[in-house]
Write a protein that holds these residues in place. Structure first.
Motif, PDB file in Angstrom:
ATOM      1  N   ARG A   1      69.478  35.363  64.156  1.00  0.00           N
ATOM      2  CA  ARG A   1      70.215  36.470  63.541  1.00  0.00           C
ATOM      3  C   ARG A   1      70.035  36.418  62.034  1.00  0.00           C
ATOM      4  O   ARG A   1      70.148  35.353  61.419  1.00  0.00           O
ATOM      5  N   TRP A   2      69.754  37.576  61.459  1.00  0.00           N
ATOM      6  CA  TRP A   2      69.665  37.699  60.002  1.00  0.00           C
ATOM      7  C   TRP A   2      70.818  38.564  59.525  1.00  0.00           C
ATOM      8  O   TRP A   2      70.937  39.725  59.919  1.00  0.00           O
ATOM      9  N   THR A   3      71.649  37.989  58.661  1.00  0.00           N
ATOM     10  CA  THR A   3      72.703  38.758  58.005  1.00  0.00           C
ATOM     11  C   THR A   3      72.199  39.134  56.628  1.00  0.00           C
ATOM     12  O   THR A   3      72.031  38.263  55.753  1.00  0.00           O
ATOM     13  N   VAL A   4      71.947  40.431  56.423  1.00  0.00           N
ATOM     14  CA  VAL A   4      71.333  40.919  55.190  1.00  0.00           C
ATOM     15  C   VAL A   4      72.425  41.115  54.146  1.00  0.00           C
ATOM     16  O   VAL A   4      73.370  41.883  54.360  1.00  0.00           O
ATOM     17  N   THR A   5      72.303  40.454  53.002  1.00  0.00           N
ATOM     18  CA  THR A   5      73.358  40.517  51.986  1.00  0.00           C
ATOM     19  C   THR A   5      73.010  41.425  50.814  1.00  0.00           C
ATOM     20  O   THR A   5      73.848  41.643  49.936  1.00  0.00           O
ATOM     21  N   GLY A   6      71.786  41.940  50.769  1.00  0.00           N
ATOM     22  CA  GLY A   6      71.381  42.827  49.680  1.00  0.00           C
ATOM     23  C   GLY A   6      70.081  43.517  50.035  1.00  0.00           C
ATOM     24  O   GLY A   6      69.412  43.163  51.015  1.00  0.00           O
ATOM     25  N   THR A   7      69.704  44.518  49.252  1.00  0.00           N
ATOM     26  CA  THR A   7      68.497  45.287  49.529  1.00  0.00           C
ATOM     27  C   THR A   7      67.286  44.366  49.657  1.00  0.00           C
ATOM     28  O   THR A   7      67.049  43.515  48.803  1.00  0.00           O
ATOM     29  N   SER A   8      66.537  44.557  50.734  1.00  0.00           N
ATOM     30  CA  SER A   8      65.396  43.702  51.041  1.00  0.00           C
ATOM     31  C   SER A   8      64.192  44.564  51.380  1.00  0.00           C
ATOM     32  O   SER A   8      64.303  45.532  52.143  1.00  0.00           O
ATOM     33  N   TYR A   9      63.036  44.214  50.822  1.00  0.00           N
ATOM     34  CA  TYR A   9      61.792  44.954  51.039  1.00  0.00           C
ATOM     35  C   TYR A   9      60.816  44.068  51.810  1.00  0.00           C
ATOM     36  O   TYR A   9      60.446  42.982  51.347  1.00  0.00           O
ATOM     37  N   LEU A  10      60.413  44.525  52.992  1.00  0.00           N
ATOM     38  CA  LEU A  10      59.499  43.788  53.850  1.00  0.00           C
ATOM     39  C   LEU A  10      58.253  44.619  54.112  1.00  0.00           C
ATOM     40  O   LEU A  10      58.212  45.822  53.837  1.00  0.00           O
TER      41      LEU A  10
ATOM     42  N   THR B   1      61.323  56.723  56.151  1.00  0.00           N
ATOM     43  CA  THR B   1      61.990  57.388  57.263  1.00  0.00           C
ATOM     44  C   THR B   1      63.068  56.494  57.842  1.00  0.00           C
ATOM     45  O   THR B   1      62.786  55.347  58.225  1.00  0.00           O
ATOM     46  N   PRO B   2      64.330  56.968  57.939  1.00  0.00           N
ATOM     47  CA  PRO B   2      65.380  56.165  58.564  1.00  0.00           C
ATOM     48  C   PRO B   2      65.003  55.813  59.998  1.00  0.00           C
ATOM     49  O   PRO B   2      64.554  56.661  60.765  1.00  0.00           O
ATOM     50  N   THR B   3      65.166  54.537  60.335  1.00  0.00           N
ATOM     51  CA  THR B   3      64.734  54.046  61.642  1.00  0.00           C
ATOM     52  C   THR B   3      65.785  53.094  62.184  1.00  0.00           C
ATOM     53  O   THR B   3      66.318  52.259  61.453  1.00  0.00           O
ATOM     54  N   ALA B   4      66.058  53.221  63.477  1.00  0.00           N
ATOM     55  CA  ALA B   4      67.065  52.365  64.089  1.00  0.00           C
ATOM     56  C   ALA B   4      66.547  50.934  64.186  1.00  0.00           C
ATOM     57  O   ALA B   4      65.367  50.694  64.468  1.00  0.00           O
ATOM     58  N   LEU B   5      67.443  49.985  63.946  1.00  0.00           N
ATOM     59  CA  LEU B   5      67.129  48.565  64.121  1.00  0.00           C
ATOM     60  C   LEU B   5      67.475  48.183  65.552  1.00  0.00           C
ATOM     61  O   LEU B   5      68.643  48.241  65.960  1.00  0.00           O
ATOM     62  N   GLU B   6      66.472  47.776  66.326  1.00  0.00           N
ATOM     63  CA  GLU B   6      66.691  47.483  67.730  1.00  0.00           C
ATOM     64  C   GLU B   6      66.033  46.163  68.108  1.00  0.00           C
ATOM     65  O   GLU B   6      64.911  45.866  67.676  1.00  0.00           O
ATOM     66  N   ALA B   7      66.736  45.382  68.902  1.00  0.00           N
ATOM     67  CA  ALA B   7      66.171  44.132  69.409  1.00  0.00           C
ATOM     68  C   ALA B   7      64.938  44.428  70.248  1.00  0.00           C
ATOM     69  O   ALA B   7      64.832  45.479  70.887  1.00  0.00           O
ATOM     70  N   GLY B   8      63.975  43.485  70.214  1.00  0.00           N
ATOM     71  CA  GLY B   8      62.768  43.634  71.004  1.00  0.00           C
ATOM     72  C   GLY B   8      61.714  44.525  70.378  1.00  0.00           C
ATOM     73  O   GLY B   8      60.666  44.774  70.997  1.00  0.00           O
ATOM     74  N   ARG B   9      61.922  44.990  69.150  1.00  0.00           N
ATOM     75  CA  ARG B   9      60.956  45.891  68.509  1.00  0.00           C
ATOM     76  C   ARG B   9      60.273  45.216  67.323  1.00  0.00           C
ATOM     77  O   ARG B   9      60.761  44.226  66.771  1.00  0.00           O
ATOM     78  N   SER B  10      59.133  45.792  66.934  1.00  0.00           N
ATOM     79  CA  SER B  10      58.412  45.374  65.732  1.00  0.00           C
ATOM     80  C   SER B  10      58.240  46.569  64.821  1.00  0.00           C
ATOM     81  O   SER B  10      58.049  47.707  65.281  1.00  0.00           O
ATOM     82  N   TYR B  11      58.279  46.309  63.512  1.00  0.00           N
ATOM     83  CA  TYR B  11      58.159  47.362  62.514  1.00  0.00           C
ATOM     84  C   TYR B  11      57.152  46.911  61.460  1.00  0.00           C
ATOM     85  O   TYR B  11      57.161  45.748  61.036  1.00  0.00           O
ATOM     86  N   THR B  12      56.280  47.818  61.024  1.00  0.00           N
ATOM     87  CA  THR B  12      55.345  47.520  59.941  1.00  0.00           C
ATOM     88  C   THR B  12      55.295  48.701  58.988  1.00  0.00           C
ATOM     89  O   THR B  12      55.607  49.836  59.360  1.00  0.00           O
ATOM     90  N   GLY B  13      54.875  48.408  57.755  1.00  0.00           N
ATOM     91  CA  GLY B  13      54.806  49.440  56.730  1.00  0.00           C
ATOM     92  C   GLY B  13      55.697  49.077  55.569  1.00  0.00           C
ATOM     93  O   GLY B  13      55.989  47.898  55.320  1.00  0.00           O
ATOM     94  N   ALA B  14      56.150  50.087  54.849  1.00  0.00           N
ATOM     95  CA  ALA B  14      57.078  49.874  53.740  1.00  0.00           C
ATOM     96  C   ALA B  14      58.485  49.868  54.303  1.00  0.00           C
ATOM     97  O   ALA B  14      59.088  50.926  54.539  1.00  0.00           O
ATOM     98  N   LEU B  15      59.013  48.658  54.559  1.00  0.00           N
ATOM     99  CA  LEU B  15      60.329  48.512  55.161  1.00  0.00           C
ATOM    100  C   LEU B  15      61.368  48.241  54.078  1.00  0.00           C
ATOM    101  O   LEU B  15      61.174  47.353  53.244  1.00  0.00           O
ATOM    102  N   THR B  16      62.458  48.992  54.141  1.00  0.00           N
ATOM    103  CA  THR B  16      63.558  48.771  53.206  1.00  0.00           C
ATOM    104  C   THR B  16      64.844  48.638  53.990  1.00  0.00           C
ATOM    105  O   THR B  16      65.212  49.543  54.750  1.00  0.00           O
ATOM    106  N   LEU B  17      65.495  47.502  53.831  1.00  0.00           N
ATOM    107  CA  LEU B  17      66.800  47.289  54.450  1.00  0.00           C
ATOM    108  C   LEU B  17      67.851  47.361  53.357  1.00  0.00           C
ATOM    109  O   LEU B  17      67.760  46.654  52.337  1.00  0.00           O
ATOM    110  N   THR B  18      68.840  48.235  53.579  1.00  0.00           N
ATOM    111  CA  THR B  18      69.861  48.485  52.580  1.00  0.00           C
ATOM    112  C   THR B  18      71.229  48.183  53.164  1.00  0.00           C
ATOM    113  O   THR B  18      71.520  48.552  54.309  1.00  0.00           O
ATOM    114  N   VAL B  19      72.053  47.531  52.386  1.00  0.00           N
ATOM    115  CA  VAL B  19      73.408  47.199  52.816  1.00  0.00           C
ATOM    116  C   VAL B  19      74.376  48.086  52.061  1.00  0.00           C
ATOM    117  O   VAL B  19      74.316  48.215  50.826  1.00  0.00           O
ATOM    118  N   ALA B  20      75.276  48.747  52.821  1.00  0.00           N
ATOM    119  CA  ALA B  20      76.252  49.643  52.202  1.00  0.00           C
ATOM    120  C   ALA B  20      77.642  49.240  52.652  1.00  0.00           C
ATOM    121  O   ALA B  20      77.822  48.676  53.734  1.00  0.00           O
TER     122      ALA B  20
END
Length: 674
Positions: free
Chosen positions: A620-629, A655-674
């Motif tokens: 499990r990853w608990t994201v505490t701030g904006t992260s670029y992957l 593009t907003p994308t749902a975070l789902e278990a069992g999936r892979s994502y590539t490209g310009a990924l931005t995770l934002t915490v609000a």
């Protein structure tokens, strides 16, 4: 340093210990030395000028060498007073070396200037008056080649495959205890001259030093060959065991223990400490040199200062092992592997420290393997400086120690193995645990505890690899909240120089790059590459950030580099991101050497600095701030969360994308915490 009276020499010798006698049981082997206590008349007095001078004379039990004269001794001479005027020279014949002891203390030895055309290799006996039991030992030369130089090593005890060779030894420096062809016990060796060695074991000899006491005060000359070291074990087939030693030195490169040239050196139940010398020769370059023939200060580009390291491991396939011992330096380094290849450094249940607020625990270069089991580190800056190695930090379990004991021929008895307690490694480092300057691996397991004042892992744009197994309690505690920092090197380079004895000087300057990184057309950020830095974590709970700041795009000849992270049955709470770093100063010279590696991070979109994250089973990853992957893979039971009361969202290429278990994502990924 010259002692000019018997009282001063007596104080240096440590008082009553110098009243003990030495028992010599070594056979006579072409002895050149005279029996201690007999006065031998000098065979030759040769004035330096063509004119005969009468001022150099031996009268009764005194010896005087006048200014402008050269006195050559062909045999060991004992007097009660020796006077050498300024400009006077006392020497040994070609093929021999001269050593002065006063009341059992080597003294008066002074190195030539580094710019004398010979590299400051040889010592001369300094002008002055020496009183007491004054012995001038004429011994067969032990000249040892390093690079294009020949170092005239003098030693209290010279040991080879046949045992002690008295013709190459200085018996008058050996006080107390017993010396035989197979070992010495309870001896004391003292020196306040320069570049005098204690025990030199070579040529396939096997020797055991038991409870030696060695204290050297004065500069050495080269720790890449052991010129001026307390103990040296060198040569194929050489086996040296040091048990119960107390070695305390002070002086430039006045190393305690050197292992070289395929030897096997084992130190156990011992205390080794080396303190900096107070005076660097005036002719030495102010910024230092990386030319190992002359290097007597730590390269400042490592972010360090200091002028002595306590040990050095050299040569090809050499082994050095430290068991139940304390190894400390004032600054620079405690355990070093330098100038060798495929060596093995091992420490078991040992304390490794810097006492002066700066320094490293170990240095690793040349495909070395390093083992640290059940050790405690209390170091100023780094537990390890990594220039290409494999290092392991773990527990001193019975099985692990027994395996190393056999594979490395450490020689611990069954009784010794039973008495060794099982301990976990504890690392307290003032700055970082590991500083990588070359590709190599680090493994952490057992109950190892890593406490750093700043970042845990500092990697300078190389393929650093780290594996952490927390299943038995291993933990990482970064003082600044950063677990892994990947960044461009900020190490200034050496500069070639001509017209000087050394080939380089450390005149380089680091200048912070300006402007934005330029996207490479060839670098792939969305999958792992062989040149990437990587870390994997299993069964561990982590709190801290992971950053990749490599600019790429051709900067420093790098098109790019990714940070590849894998988590299995682990939790991580923090920011994982591409980033832009900034130093506190824009230019780093020797005056700002402590600013090396000191950066702040601003999470920023990926350019050539991919961040590839795999959250494996049970993670499990608990994201505490904006992260670029650049890539994110989630196992079927993995999750990405925000801290309680907050939410995390993902965009992929905007593009907003749902975070789902069992999936892979590539490209310009931005995770934002609000």
């Amino acid at each position: 340093m010259v002692r000019t009276s018997s009282t001063e020499a007596g104080r240096a010798a440590g008082g009553s210990v110098m009243e003990q006698d030495v028992t010599y049981r070594a056979r006579n082997r072409a002895l050149l030395v005279a029996v201690a206590g007999l006065a031998m008349t000098p065979a030759l007095v040769t004035p330096a000028s063509a004119r005969t001078s009468a001022s150099s004379a031996k009268s009764g039990n005194t010896l005087t060498v006048g200014s402008g004269e050269t006195l050559e001794l062909t045999g060991t001479t004992t007097v009660s007073r020796l006077t050498i005027a300024e400009g006077g020279v006392i020497a040994a014949p070609e093929g021999y070396r001269l050593t002065l002891t006063v009341n059992g203390v080597e003294t008066g030895g002074k190195l030539s200037e580094l710019t004398d055309g010979y590299g400051g290799l040889a010592t001369a006996i300094a002008a002055g008056t020496y009183r007491g039991t004054v012995i001038l030992t004429v011994a067969v030369a032990n000249d040892v080649t390093y690079s294009d130089m020949s170092f005239p090593i003098r030693q209290a005890l010279y040991v080879d495959a046949n045992g002690v060779d008295e013709s190459k030894s200085v018996p008058s420096d050996v006080r107390g205890g017993t010396v035989t062809d197979t070992g010495a016990h309870d001896i004391t060796l003292l020196s306040n001259g320069e570049s005098f060695n204690g025990v030199y074991v070579t040529g396939g000899g096997s020797y055991t030093l038991t409870r030696p006491k060695i204290a050297f005060d004065g500069n050495g000359r080269c720790d890449f060959i052991g010129y001026g070291a307390s103990v040296v074990g060198t040569g194929e087939g050489t086996n040296l065991v040091i048990d119960g030693a107390t070695i305390k030195n002070e002086g430039l490169v006045r190393t305690a223990v050197i292992a070289d040239a395929t030897a096997n050196v084992v130190v156990k139940n011992s205390t080794l400490h080396c303190a900096d010398g107070s005076h660097v020769p005036d002719e030495y370059p102010a910024t230092g040199t990386g030319d190992t023939r002359y290097m007597i200060t730590v390269p400042w580009m490592l972010g360090l200062s200091g002028n002595v390291r306590t040990t050095n491991l050299l040569g090809a396939s050499t082994r050095a092992t430290y068991v139940n011992s304390t190894i400390s330096s004032e600054k620079w380094g405690a355990l070093s592997v330098d100038g060798g290849s495929n060596c093995t450094l091992t420490a078991i249940n040992s304390h490794i420290a810097n006492t002066g607020g700066q320094g490293y625990g170990s240095y690793a270069i040349g495909s070395v393997t390093e083992h640290f089991l059940g050790c405690t580190f209390d170091v100023g800056d780094y537990a390890l400086i990594h220039w290409g190695a494999s290092a392991h930090y773990g527990d001193s379990t019975r099985e692990a120690v027994a395996e190393l004991n056999e594979s490395l021929e450490i020689g611990l008895t069954a009784s010794e193995l039973r008495k060794l307690p099982v301990r976990s490694t504890v690392i307290d480092a003032g700055r970082f645990m590991v500083l990588w300057y070359a590709a190599g691996s680090v493994a952490i397991d057992g109950g190892t505890q890593v406490n750093t004042g700043k970042t845990t892992f500092m990697c300078k744009a190389v393929a650093g690899k780290v594996t952490v197994d927390g299943s038995q309690g291993a933990a990482l505690n970064p003082g600044n909240g950063v677990i892994f920092q990947l960044m461009d090197t900020d190490r200034p380079s050496s500069v070639s120089v001509t017209g000087k004895p050394w080939k380089t000087e450390m005149l380089g300057t680091y200048t912070e790059p300006t402007g934005s990184a330029v996207k490479s057309s060839t670098w792939v950020t969305t999958s792992a590459q062989t040149t990437d830095a990587a870390a994997s974590f299993t069964d561990i709970d982590l709190t801290g950030d992971f950053y990749n700041a490599v600019r790429g795009g051709g900067n420093a000849n790098l098109q790019g580099q990714n940070l590849v992270l894998d988590f299995t049955r682990s939790t991580v709470e923090g920011v994982i991101s591409a980033t832009t770093t900034q130093h506190r100063v824009s230019t780093i010279t020797i005056a700002e050497y402590r600013e090396i590696s000191e950066v702040t991070n601003t999470p920023s979109p990926v350019v050539n600095n991919g961040v590839v994250v795999t959250l494996g089973s049970g993670s499990r990853w608990t994201v505490t701030g904006t992260s670029y992957l650049s890539a994110l893979t989630l196992a079927a039971d993995a999750s990405v969360k925000a801290p309680r009361g907050r939410t995390v969202t993902l965009t992929v290429d905007g593009t907003p994308t749902a975070l789902e278990a069992g999936r892979s994502y590539t490209g310009a990924l931005t995770l934002t915490v609000a």
